[in-house]
Scaffold this motif. Sequence first.
Motif, PDB file in Angstrom:
ATOM      1  N   GLU A 305       1.062  -1.269  -0.075  1.00  9.98           N
ATOM      2  CA  GLU A 305      -0.027  -0.295  -0.180  1.00  9.98           C
ATOM      3  C   GLU A 305       0.467   1.587  -0.336  1.00  9.98           C
ATOM      4  O   GLU A 305       1.931   1.002   0.988  1.00  9.98           O
ATOM      5  CB  GLU A 305      -0.575   0.451   1.292  1.00  9.98           C
ATOM      6  N   VAL A 306       0.917   1.691  -0.251  1.00  3.79           N
ATOM      7  CA  VAL A 306       1.341   3.401  -1.244  1.00  3.79           C
ATOM      8  C   VAL A 306       1.022   4.575  -1.492  1.00  3.79           C
ATOM      9  O   VAL A 306      -0.966   4.733  -2.244  1.00  3.79           O
ATOM     10  CB  VAL A 306       2.198   3.678  -2.459  1.00  3.79           C
ATOM     11  N   VAL A 307       1.039   5.486  -0.464  1.00  2.00           N
ATOM     12  CA  VAL A 307      -0.063   6.890  -0.718  1.00  2.00           C
ATOM     13  C   VAL A 307       0.547   7.298  -1.960  1.00  2.00           C
ATOM     14  O   VAL A 307       2.378   7.798  -1.957  1.00  2.00           O
ATOM     15  CB  VAL A 307       0.262   7.796   0.253  1.00  2.00           C
ATOM     16  N   VAL A 308       0.602   7.592  -2.883  1.00  4.95           N
ATOM     17  CA  VAL A 308       1.071   8.238  -4.165  1.00  4.95           C
ATOM     18  C   VAL A 308       0.634  10.201  -4.481  1.00  4.95           C
ATOM     19  O   VAL A 308      -0.792  10.060  -4.306  1.00  4.95           O
ATOM     20  CB  VAL A 308       0.766   7.611  -5.294  1.00  4.95           C
ATOM     21  N   GLU A 309       1.411  10.775  -4.440  1.00  2.00           N
ATOM     22  CA  GLU A 309       0.616  12.049  -5.129  1.00  2.00           C
ATOM     23  C   GLU A 309       2.069  12.263  -6.406  1.00  2.00           C
ATOM     24  O   GLU A 309       3.039  12.947  -5.969  1.00  2.00           O
ATOM     25  CB  GLU A 309       0.864  12.962  -3.832  1.00  2.00           C
ATOM     26  N   ILE A 310       1.634  12.529  -7.728  1.00  2.00           N
ATOM     27  CA  ILE A 310       2.472  12.766  -8.398  1.00  2.00           C
ATOM     28  C   ILE A 310       1.678  14.642  -9.276  1.00  2.00           C
ATOM     29  O   ILE A 310       0.915  14.714  -9.517  1.00  2.00           O
ATOM     30  CB  ILE A 310       2.530  12.080  -9.558  1.00  2.00           C
ATOM     31  N   PRO A 311       2.953  15.517 -10.153  1.00  2.88           N
ATOM     32  CA  PRO A 311       2.436  15.881 -10.770  1.00  2.88           C
ATOM     33  C   PRO A 311       1.203  15.852 -11.623  1.00  2.88           C
ATOM     34  O   PRO A 311       1.813  14.999 -12.694  1.00  2.88           O
ATOM     35  CB  PRO A 311       4.083  16.694 -11.194  1.00  2.88           C
ATOM     36  N   LYS A 312       0.891  16.802 -11.897  1.00  5.56           N
ATOM     37  CA  LYS A 312       0.021  16.579 -13.187  1.00  5.56           C
ATOM     38  C   LYS A 312       0.613  17.809 -14.073  1.00  5.56           C
ATOM     39  O   LYS A 312       0.901  18.933 -13.621  1.00  5.56           O
ATOM     40  CB  LYS A 312      -1.997  17.016 -13.141  1.00  5.56           C
ATOM     41  N   PHE A 313       1.187  17.744 -14.981  1.00  8.08           N
ATOM     42  CA  PHE A 313       2.049  18.247 -16.212  1.00  8.08           C
ATOM     43  C   PHE A 313       1.820  17.917 -17.949  1.00  8.08           C
ATOM     44  O   PHE A 313       1.359  16.744 -18.269  1.00  8.08           O
ATOM     45  CB  PHE A 313       3.298  18.233 -15.751  1.00  8.08           C
ATOM     46  N   THR A 314       2.590  18.692 -18.471  1.00 10.46           N
ATOM     47  CA  THR A 314       2.328  18.716 -20.057  1.00 10.46           C
ATOM     48  C   THR A 314       4.061  19.283 -19.832  1.00 10.46           C
ATOM     49  O   THR A 314       4.371  20.578 -19.745  1.00 10.46           O
ATOM     50  CB  THR A 314       1.318  19.311 -20.615  1.00 10.46           C
ATOM     51  N   ILE A 315       4.974  18.746 -21.274  1.00 10.60           N
ATOM     52  CA  ILE A 315       5.885  18.682 -21.494  1.00 10.60           C
ATOM     53  C   ILE A 315       5.815  18.889 -22.734  1.00 10.60           C
ATOM     54  O   ILE A 315       5.923  17.025 -23.540  1.00 10.60           O
ATOM     55  CB  ILE A 315       7.164  18.173 -20.574  1.00 10.60           C
ATOM     56  N   GLU A 316       6.510  19.759 -23.601  1.00  8.08           N
ATOM     57  CA  GLU A 316       6.905  19.027 -25.133  1.00  8.08           C
ATOM     58  C   GLU A 316       8.318  20.315 -24.973  1.00  8.08           C
ATOM     59  O   GLU A 316       8.263  21.062 -24.589  1.00  8.08           O
ATOM     60  CB  GLU A 316       6.398  20.204 -25.865  1.00  8.08           C
TER      61      GLU A 316
END
Length: 418
Positions: A305-316
């Motif tokens: 069990e892991v609490v996951v927090e990651i950015p929401k992003f768009t990169i070009e």
Amino acid sequence: MRRTKMLKLGVLLLFALSTSVNSQCFYKDDSAKKPDPAARSSLYKNQLEFTLNLFNTINNAVPDDNIFFSPFSVYHALLLGYFAAGGQTEKSLKESLRISDTMDKVNLLMAYKVDKRSRAFNNNSDSYEFTNANKMFVDKELHLRQCLLDLLGEELETLNFRQSPEQSRQYINNWVSRITKNNIKDLIPVDGIMDTTKLVLANAAYFKGVWAYKFPAERTKKQVFFVSETRQTLVPFMRQKGIFHYTVSDDLGAQILELPYKGNDISMYILLPPYSMKEGVSNIIANLTPERLSAVVEESYMGREVVVEIPKFTIERHLPLRSILNTMGVGDLFNSSADFSTLSDDHGIVFDDAVHKAKIQVDEEGTVAAAATAIFGFRSSRPAEPSVFIANFPFVYIIYERPTNSVLFMGVYRDPKK
């Protein structure tokens, strides 16, 4: 219902102009080469070695910037160049592409074709979509050798570079745009194609994946991302708690989280260094060998069990690959001494430039994510449950295709504002 997208694309272009070459085809008798049953696995192994070398070279070139590219795209475009090359150019490309001394062009070409057919057959659009296309756009006045016309007919297309350079440029850009579902546009810049252009090697790759375990949109909130010890910014973070493969690698100096896409053939791996390690990202990339990557993706560690927090992003990102490839030792690929005599008996073809453009969008529905823990210490014992994985400072991410051991896309998320 809001529709979200996650995609990664990569496109490599190599422009070619005219100078002088010698003459040869594959071998005196291609049929004399014995079939190698290990050719396809060798192709994947070579590709992985090239991939990690390319990643390290790019990071050294842009150590403070975001990175996103498709090593799969770059490799396959250069592979077409290798099939067309002769003499010293062929030798240098073979070494740079990590092709083993025992692998001949006939078996390598067959492995390439088998892989291409297999991908077309196995692309399950219900789970994910991965499209890869290669083209040699050649000037219609170039006299091509019949052997390549026979062997690579699907990859060859003639254009009128000499009389219609701008129309040819738009045609190639439209091809790239179509393959990448309109995500990579205007790849070749104005004046990128001239009336002296003889050959453009192009590869376009597109991936769209849906997370096996989606992030609830209502949990997405803005929080701090630490760009450095002295600079921070607010970005939207996606959050969820679930059962994920999570481990710590002392060899790589990273926490590692696997986020699978629907279908479970392709996953994103996020490699997060300790917050206290200033050069943590570069150390991960420098230490990322084929063996260590294999240990990460093949290890059958238990889900937890892991609490996951990651950015929401768009990169070009647009990469000027010519200098990067020269650093990697592609030999005389961009010099007047370049030898493409396997392609044509005409007086030579020289590559003018190499361009790679890639784009990724990460959101609650799927595809590329990044994560890092604010305070982290290495330990071999099992951490308290649930583990916490918060990607709020720079990290490495990899989109990995397990059945072929291929890295489709990879990058570094360093700065949300770049």
